[in-house]
Design a protein around this motif. Structure first.
Motif, PDB file in Angstrom:
ATOM      1  N   LEU A   1       1.060  -1.347  -0.189  1.00  0.00           N
ATOM      2  CA  LEU A   1      -0.074   0.112  -0.025  1.00  0.00           C
ATOM      3  C   LEU A   1       0.657   1.449  -0.068  1.00  0.00           C
ATOM      4  O   LEU A   1       1.607   1.428   1.085  1.00  0.00           O
ATOM      5  CB  LEU A   1      -0.734   0.024   1.393  1.00  0.00           C
ATOM      6  N   LEU A   2       0.833   1.687  -1.089  1.00  0.00           N
ATOM      7  CA  LEU A   2       2.169   3.173  -1.559  1.00  0.00           C
ATOM      8  C   LEU A   2       1.668   4.293  -0.524  1.00  0.00           C
ATOM      9  O   LEU A   2       2.398   4.858   0.183  1.00  0.00           O
ATOM     10  CB  LEU A   2       1.628   3.462  -2.740  1.00  0.00           C
ATOM     11  N   LYS A   3       0.476   4.166   0.091  1.00  0.00           N
ATOM     12  CA  LYS A   3      -0.164   4.849   1.431  1.00  0.00           C
ATOM     13  C   LYS A   3       0.427   5.215   2.773  1.00  0.00           C
ATOM     14  O   LYS A   3       1.489   5.682   3.754  1.00  0.00           O
ATOM     15  CB  LYS A   3      -1.140   5.134   1.550  1.00  0.00           C
ATOM     16  N   ASN A   4       1.164   3.750   2.692  1.00  0.00           N
ATOM     17  CA  ASN A   4       1.589   3.342   4.178  1.00  0.00           C
ATOM     18  C   ASN A   4       2.914   3.521   4.335  1.00  0.00           C
ATOM     19  O   ASN A   4       4.305   3.584   4.936  1.00  0.00           O
ATOM     20  CB  ASN A   4       1.210   1.611   4.714  1.00  0.00           C
ATOM     21  N   VAL A   5       3.713   2.576   3.022  1.00  0.00           N
ATOM     22  CA  VAL A   5       4.977   3.127   1.792  1.00  0.00           C
ATOM     23  C   VAL A   5       5.485   4.717   2.669  1.00  0.00           C
ATOM     24  O   VAL A   5       6.425   5.175   3.690  1.00  0.00           O
ATOM     25  CB  VAL A   5       5.610   3.053   0.849  1.00  0.00           C
ATOM     26  N   ALA A   6       4.421   5.509   1.824  1.00  0.00           N
ATOM     27  CA  ALA A   6       5.100   7.225   2.059  1.00  0.00           C
ATOM     28  C   ALA A   6       4.514   7.374   3.694  1.00  0.00           C
ATOM     29  O   ALA A   6       5.679   8.116   4.063  1.00  0.00           O
ATOM     30  CB  ALA A   6       3.194   7.635   1.475  1.00  0.00           C
ATOM     31  N   TYR A   7       4.064   6.948   4.061  1.00  0.00           N
ATOM     32  CA  TYR A   7       3.590   7.255   6.149  1.00  0.00           C
ATOM     33  C   TYR A   7       4.809   6.720   6.728  1.00  0.00           C
ATOM     34  O   TYR A   7       5.770   7.650   7.242  1.00  0.00           O
ATOM     35  CB  TYR A   7       2.429   6.406   6.658  1.00  0.00           C
ATOM     36  N   THR A   8       5.358   5.899   6.381  1.00  0.00           N
ATOM     37  CA  THR A   8       6.859   4.858   6.777  1.00  0.00           C
ATOM     38  C   THR A   8       7.874   6.163   6.195  1.00  0.00           C
ATOM     39  O   THR A   8       8.415   6.837   7.332  1.00  0.00           O
ATOM     40  CB  THR A   8       7.182   3.892   6.506  1.00  0.00           C
ATOM     41  N   VAL A   9       8.093   6.364   5.481  1.00  0.00           N
ATOM     42  CA  VAL A   9       9.721   7.425   5.085  1.00  0.00           C
ATOM     43  C   VAL A   9       9.502   8.916   5.093  1.00  0.00           C
ATOM     44  O   VAL A   9       9.865   9.131   6.254  1.00  0.00           O
ATOM     45  CB  VAL A   9       9.139   7.182   3.058  1.00  0.00           C
TER      46      VAL A   9
END
Lengths: 747, 82
Positions: free
Chosen positions: A495-503
């Motif tokens: 889920l790109l949104k989760n990836v973005a949140y992590t970064v």
């Protein structure tokens, strides 16, 4: 006045709990630590209807309330302790629809604590592909709860969840299971001794081998009438409890849950066959590591260059715009370059966490652990330590942050402590210049000695990391889970949104969390280097100008200037001869005069800077520690460079350039290398940088913890000053001893 | 045929018979490793350890030493498959 509902999100790992958290809170989230421990605390605010707000706490993932790690204890403690300010008004248990049976185990336990509980069945988008059908109303009835069927991927079901949270007071708080049937006498006695307490809560306090709620635990021990059962007996009872719960769950899923076994089973099996293959498995992992390395070593360079240029420009702008003075200097040289030194790490951190988030989200990370377990076991490390250790070859800072993925605290701590040994990119400028100076040219088996030395230094870094991991594994007395049980989650598109949140979150936590410490140390180092107490420091400019007026420039600078002018003159004459320029002799001599003036100005400034540094606090410190570094083969000038490079290793080169009053140019290190080669020890009359002192320096930089940013990150990640202090002392002492031995043997 | 999970070959299935008393971490039981449940060996790591099993729908990796504590009965289906 709006009231706030305390919501705790809880669930097994890999159920998409974090996705639900992200959906509920958006960017209104805060990540920190629970006080005094290293367990990550994620909380956020969710706006509900009717002006109601919910405070959402994302508890660490756990399979049950039987704790086997600190993370799980935290979750259990918050659920048990009604006085805890995080104690939830309502618990939201997140389940993965494909693993409903196992996930419900935790649900029934929480329900038995008499906390109002909502069940979220997540990943609803996978139901049709996996051939699953659910009877939600019947399941709600059997579990005595309300269910939200959610797909975080398609963002459905979140509104229903929010409605359930608002109406949490209507939820039932009755237990699902009566655990007393596993040992009726025992539970009866419990009830008689503590009539005011809830049974299941008591049972948990007794069985959990962690130090939470010391008062209540003590209470149970103090009642002499109450005999505590032996450990093995308790364990057998826990086993019984688990079986009892599964019987209940199996019974109710039989009526409510249908799965068509033939649907989509081959996908996971096929991917597993490749990713855990004897050869391809390692090959793929190796390629992924290579890509990560390329990103943080290669790609990061470009944004880093831009950041460096930007802060250099900003500093220059401040110096030219603001009136000169102490404040301007502090702002331009101390604060701005300090902040620049923090922000410059952002690209590397962002790139590394982009990769790590992708590996975690897809489910691949568990395969890495599976592949590497046997190899890493002797060192007390797990497969997850491999990613930080390899990333450490680019930079230890993101690498230390990457250890967050290691659940086992002991493994994580060992990885944090040994990662700074790996040869990071900041060591390279130091290595290159010293290797070029002291390692003779020549070849061995077709490889140059210089290249071989570099390779040895890299191997040495890895060796030191591995050996100290082994030692730490023996020495560290940390109680941690001794067994190895790793869930292998199904493969999912990230889920790109989760990836973005992590970064975003990791980057922010570095800049805000570790940044403060880095900035503070940077300002202290800047202050020490640009301030002094003696008259010599105050009048540096006059003294040096006077000296140059009477004695001329320093020998090296005078010679270098003469060389430079000769080259320039020849070039001019050549171009006149070839009729490129049509200018007369007077023009040539004018041009040479201009050139001479410019070079003299530069050299004078360099000599003033050198004199100032020599007489600054830092310079005095360098002279004070001279006797300490003398046995390593260093003079006080190198001593100063060693001190200043505590900020970051590559500062060593820049400091030497200032001290030797030559220009420091990152792109072109020829001048500084020449100047270092020409430095003669006034006592021994030999070059200061010889084989013995060179090797000694190389070894010192290989092992010493010369990086304040890493220390700041370790402080942040271990949530205490103890570990970075230990790391600093151990690495520095070790580096000192090795460098000492090398110099004494070689000289 | 009887044995332990450590004896299984890749793709082989079995039913868990009993578990050495108190020897296994409770976590393994919670993941579904309980008597009567089915277990299948999915993959073996390249260095022969750990192993990757599917027990009662849970996909987990454990080390051989732990697998040897789980007594199983091989099911017919798996034996004929092999």
């Amino acid at each position: 006045m709006s009231k706030q509902i305390n919501v705790a999100l809880i669930g097994n790992p890999n159920t998409g709990k974090t996705s639900v958290f992200n959906q509920l809170t958006g960017l209104k989230q805060k990540v920190g630590n629970y006080p005094g421990i290293t367990v990550e605390k994620k909380e956020g605010v969710c706006k509900l209807d009717r002006g109601v707000k919910a405070h959402i706490l994302d508890l660490p993932g756990t399979y049950s309330l039987n704790t086997t790690s600190l993370d799980e204890s935290v979750a259990v403690e918050i659920l048990l302790n009604k006085k805890d300010k995080n104690h939830p008004d309502v618990a939201v248990v997140v389940c993965d629809v494909e693993n409903l049976k196992r996930n419900l185990l935790l649900f029934t336990q929480i329900k038995d604590l008499r906390i109002p509980t909502i069940l979220v069945i997540n990943m609803a988008d996978r139901m049709s592909r996996s051939g699953i059908s659910l009877d939600i109303p019947l399941l709600e009835e059997k579990l005595d709860t309300k269910i939200a069927l959610v797909s975080t991927r398609n963002a459905t079901g979140i509104d229903r969840l929010k409605e359930l949270i608002i109406g949490y007071q209507t939820l039932s708080a009755n237990p699902n299971i009566d655990p007393s049937v596993i040992a009726p006498d025992y539970f009866k006695k419990l009830e008689e001794t503590f009539p005011e307490q809830e049974r299941y809560k008591l049972w948990l306090v007794i069985t959990q081998d962690v130090n939470f709620m010391p008062i209540e635990k003590q209470l149970i021990k103090d009642r002499s009438s109450f005999a505590t059962k032996s450990k093995s007996e308790l364990k057998r009872l826990q086993q019984k409890e688990t079986i009892l719960r599964y019987q209940f769950i199996n019974g109710l899923l039989k009526e409510t849950y249908r799965v068509d076994r033939n649907a989509a089973k081959g996908f996971r099996a096929g991917l597993d066959k490749v990713f855990t293959h004897k050869i391809f498995g390692y090959l793929i992992f190796f390629l992924i590591l290579l890509a990560i390395f390329q990103a943080i070593y290669g790609w990061s360079k470009y944004p880093q260059g831009i950041i460096e240029d930007f802060f250099a420009m900003a500093s220059e702008w401040v110096k030219t715009t603001l009136p000169p003075g102490v404040f301007t200097e502090l702002l331009a040289e101390g604060i701005l370059s300090g902040i620049g030194g923090i922000v410059v790490f952002v690209p590397q951190i962002a790139f590394l966490f982009l990769f790590i988030a992708l590996l975690e989200e897809t489910g691949y990370m568990s395969r890495v652990v599976f592949l590497m377990d046997k190899l890493m076991r002797p060192f007390g490390l797990s497969g997850k330590s491999v990613v930080p250790l390899i990333s450490g070859t680019a930079c230890a800072i993101p690498a230390v942050m990457a250890t967050r993925t290691i659940e086992n605290w002991k493994e994580r701590l060992i990885t944090i402590l040994v990662t700074p040994f790996t040869t990071c990119s900041a060591r390279l400028p130091v290595y290159l210049i010293i290797v070029a100076l002291v390692i003779p040219e020549g070849r061995f088996l077709g490889l140059s000695y210089q290249a071989l030395t570099l390779m040895l230094l890299y191997l040495l870094g890895f060796g030191a990391a591995i050996v100290s991991a082994m030692l730490l594994n023996k020495v560290l007395k940390i109680k941690s889970r001794s067994f190895f049980v790793i869930e292998m989650p199904g493969y999912k598109a990230p889920l790109l949104k989760n990836v973005a949140y992590t970064v975003w979150e990791k980057t922010k936590s570095f800049v805000v969390g570790a940044g403060k410490i880095i900035l503070a140390i940077a300002i202290i180092l800047w202050f020490l280097g640009s301030n002094g107490f003696s008259d010599d420091f105050e009048n540096a400019e006059n003294i040096v100008r006077k000296r140059i007026a009477t004695n001329g420039l320093s020998e090296f600078n005078a010679l270098a200037m003469a060389d430079s002018l000769a080259v320039y003159k020849k070039a001019l004459k050549d171009s006149v001869q070839k009729k490129v320029y049509r200018i007369g002799d007077t023009a040539i001599s004018d041009s040479l005069k201009l050139r001479t003036n410019e070079l003299t100005r530069q050299a004078t400034n360099q000599e003033i800077a050198s004199y100032r540094l020599e007489n600054s606090y830092m310079g005095h410190l360098g002279k004070v520690i001279a006797p300490v570094v003398r046995p390593l083969g260093y003079d006080w000038k190198i001593g100063i460079a060693v001190l200043t490079s505590f900020a970051a290793r590559e500062v060593f080169v820049g400091t030497l350039a200032t001290i030797y009053s030559v220009g420091s140019d990152e792109e072109n290190t020829d001048t500084i290398t020449q100047r270092m080669g020409a430095e003669i020890d006034p006592i021994t009359k030999k070059p200061v940088f010889n084989l013995a002192s060179g090797i000694s320096l190389l070894l010192f930089y290989a092992f010493a913890m010369q990086c304040m940013s890493t220390l700041a990150v370790v402080k942040r990640e271990t949530n205490s000053w103890k570990w970075p202090a230990l790391q600093l002392v151990f690495m520095s002492v070790f580096a000192y001893l090795v460098a000492l031995a090398a110099y004494q043997l070689l000289s | 045929m009887d044995g332990t999970v450590a004896h299984l070959k890749r793709g082989q299935k079995a039913i868990i018979k009993e578990i050495a008393d108190g020897a296994l971490p409770i976590k393994l039981l919670e993941l579904g490793c309980l008597p009567g449940n089915s277990v299948e060996l999915v993959q073996v790591a390249p260095l022969n350890d750990p192993i990757y099993i599917n027990v009662n729908g849970s996909h987990i990796a454990i080390r051989r030493a732990m697998a040897a504590l789980i007594q199983v009965t091989l099911t017919e289906e798996a034996q004929t498959e092999q």
